[in-house]
Design an enzyme around this catalytic site. Sequence first.
Site, mmCIF file in Angstrom:
data_model
loop_
_atom_site.group_PDB
_atom_site.id
_atom_site.type_symbol
_atom_site.label_atom_id
_atom_site.label_comp_id
_atom_site.label_asym_id
_atom_site.label_seq_id
_atom_site.Cartn_x
_atom_site.Cartn_y
_atom_site.Cartn_z
ATOM 1 N N THR A 13 0.840 -1.204 0.000
ATOM 2 C CA THR A 13 0.000 0.000 0.000
ATOM 3 C C THR A 13 0.872 1.250 0.000
ATOM 4 O O THR A 13 2.041 1.215 0.365
ATOM 5 C CB THR A 13 -0.933 0.029 1.220
ATOM 6 O OG1 THR A 13 -0.151 0.096 2.428
ATOM 7 C CG2 THR A 13 -1.830 -1.189 1.255
ATOM 8 N N GLY A 14 0.280 2.357 -0.422
ATOM 9 C CA GLY A 14 1.020 3.610 -0.475
ATOM 10 C C GLY A 14 2.285 3.477 -1.295
ATOM 11 O O GLY A 14 3.361 3.920 -0.887
ATOM 12 N N SER A 15 2.149 2.908 -2.488
ATOM 13 C CA SER A 15 3.340 2.451 -3.209
ATOM 14 C C SER A 15 3.571 3.125 -4.550
ATOM 15 O O SER A 15 4.264 2.578 -5.408
ATOM 16 C CB SER A 15 3.259 0.929 -3.400
ATOM 17 O OG SER A 15 1.978 0.518 -3.815
ATOM 18 N N THR A 16 3.038 4.319 -4.754
ATOM 19 C CA THR A 16 3.275 5.007 -6.017
ATOM 20 C C THR A 16 4.502 5.908 -5.974
ATOM 21 O O THR A 16 4.901 6.471 -6.991
ATOM 22 C CB THR A 16 2.054 5.852 -6.432
ATOM 23 O OG1 THR A 16 1.770 6.815 -5.401
ATOM 24 C CG2 THR A 16 0.830 4.979 -6.657
ATOM 25 N N GLY A 18 8.229 7.066 -3.216
ATOM 26 C CA GLY A 18 8.955 6.939 -1.969
ATOM 27 C C GLY A 18 9.317 5.521 -1.581
ATOM 28 O O GLY A 18 9.672 4.680 -2.410
ATOM 29 N N ILE A 19 9.240 5.241 -0.284
ATOM 30 C CA ILE A 19 9.606 3.934 0.247
ATOM 31 C C ILE A 19 8.734 2.842 -0.352
ATOM 32 O O ILE A 19 9.221 1.767 -0.697
ATOM 33 C CB ILE A 19 9.501 3.944 1.786
ATOM 34 C CG1 ILE A 19 10.576 4.857 2.387
ATOM 35 C CG2 ILE A 19 9.648 2.527 2.352
ATOM 36 C CD1 ILE A 19 10.445 5.081 3.889
ATOM 37 N N GLY A 20 7.443 3.098 -0.484
ATOM 38 C CA GLY A 20 6.530 2.088 -1.017
ATOM 39 C C GLY A 20 6.886 1.678 -2.436
ATOM 40 O O GLY A 20 6.859 0.483 -2.774
ATOM 41 N N SER A 141 8.245 3.545 12.256
ATOM 42 C CA SER A 141 9.179 4.666 12.257
ATOM 43 C C SER A 141 9.959 4.667 13.558
ATOM 44 O O SER A 141 9.475 4.171 14.582
ATOM 45 C CB SER A 141 8.415 5.985 12.114
ATOM 46 O OG SER A 141 9.253 7.096 12.396
ATOM 47 N N TYR A 154 1.689 11.602 15.316
ATOM 48 C CA TYR A 154 2.351 10.679 14.395
ATOM 49 C C TYR A 154 3.100 9.598 15.167
ATOM 50 O O TYR A 154 2.957 8.397 14.897
ATOM 51 C CB TYR A 154 3.314 11.444 13.487
ATOM 52 C CG TYR A 154 4.180 10.555 12.621
ATOM 53 C CD1 TYR A 154 3.651 9.922 11.507
ATOM 54 C CD2 TYR A 154 5.524 10.355 12.922
ATOM 55 C CE1 TYR A 154 4.439 9.100 10.706
ATOM 56 C CE2 TYR A 154 6.326 9.540 12.125
ATOM 57 C CZ TYR A 154 5.771 8.923 11.020
ATOM 58 O OH TYR A 154 6.557 8.109 10.243
#
Length: 264
Positions: A13-16, A18-20, A141, A154
């Site tokens: 997920t969140g993979s478009t 950066g880290i993803g 994190s 956060y």
Amino acid sequence: MHIELSGKQALVTGSTAGIGLAITTGLAKAGAQVTLVGRDQAKVDTALNYIRQASGRDDVGGIVADAGTAVGCQTIIESLPETDILVNNLGIYGGCPFFDINDDAWEEIFQVNVMSGVRLARHYAKGMQTRGWGRIQFISSESALNIPAEMVHYGVSKAALQGFSRGLAKVLAGSGVTVNTILPGPTRTEGAQAMMAEMGKERGVTAEQMETLFLAENRPSTLLKRFATPEEVANLCIYAASPQASATTGAALRVEGGIVESIA
């Protein structure tokens, strides 16, 4: 060590970006059939093209959905009913004085950073358990262990993720399914670079100079003395997803450059 993930399905997920994106690309290079998730069709398409070119694979899949909502998670599950590797990378962050963090901000960060992973793991872990093999990761994190005063909500959301991951590992004990959290430190993603550029503009320095200032002022215990790259974080994720990591579960795997003041 050669990591081989051929025949495994992976969902990130969140993979478009950066880290993803780095994780998804690395998993594809290792042989996994990957599916990425993003909220924007154009960004999903761009990421798909990038991974295909980087990995030489044409079986990369993409799902357009907001994994930070219950509806979005259901869309993902309906689009991909089963997976062998689940990487819950989706997350949001942002500095805010504690007394200005209202209920809506607390609710939003928990829905995105915690509940997205809870909902997807609740579904996919069942199939992994039945098949006797699986890998579940939560991108946490160093802020989970070192709650930052500038974004308490956060840090608390990531600490909650740590607790959930450890508990789920106990639920799946002895099943062949491992559950771990990955703890990055400051990482040079697109979002972090934009933040450094904005902060640097206010202080009359470049984004690169602001990275150094940020570490000195906000993460002085860093041993790496620089921001990590998304690929450096992804390398640990890919190992944790591999057959070689079969005895690593219930763990908080740190790739935070030595910021956390602990020998454990």
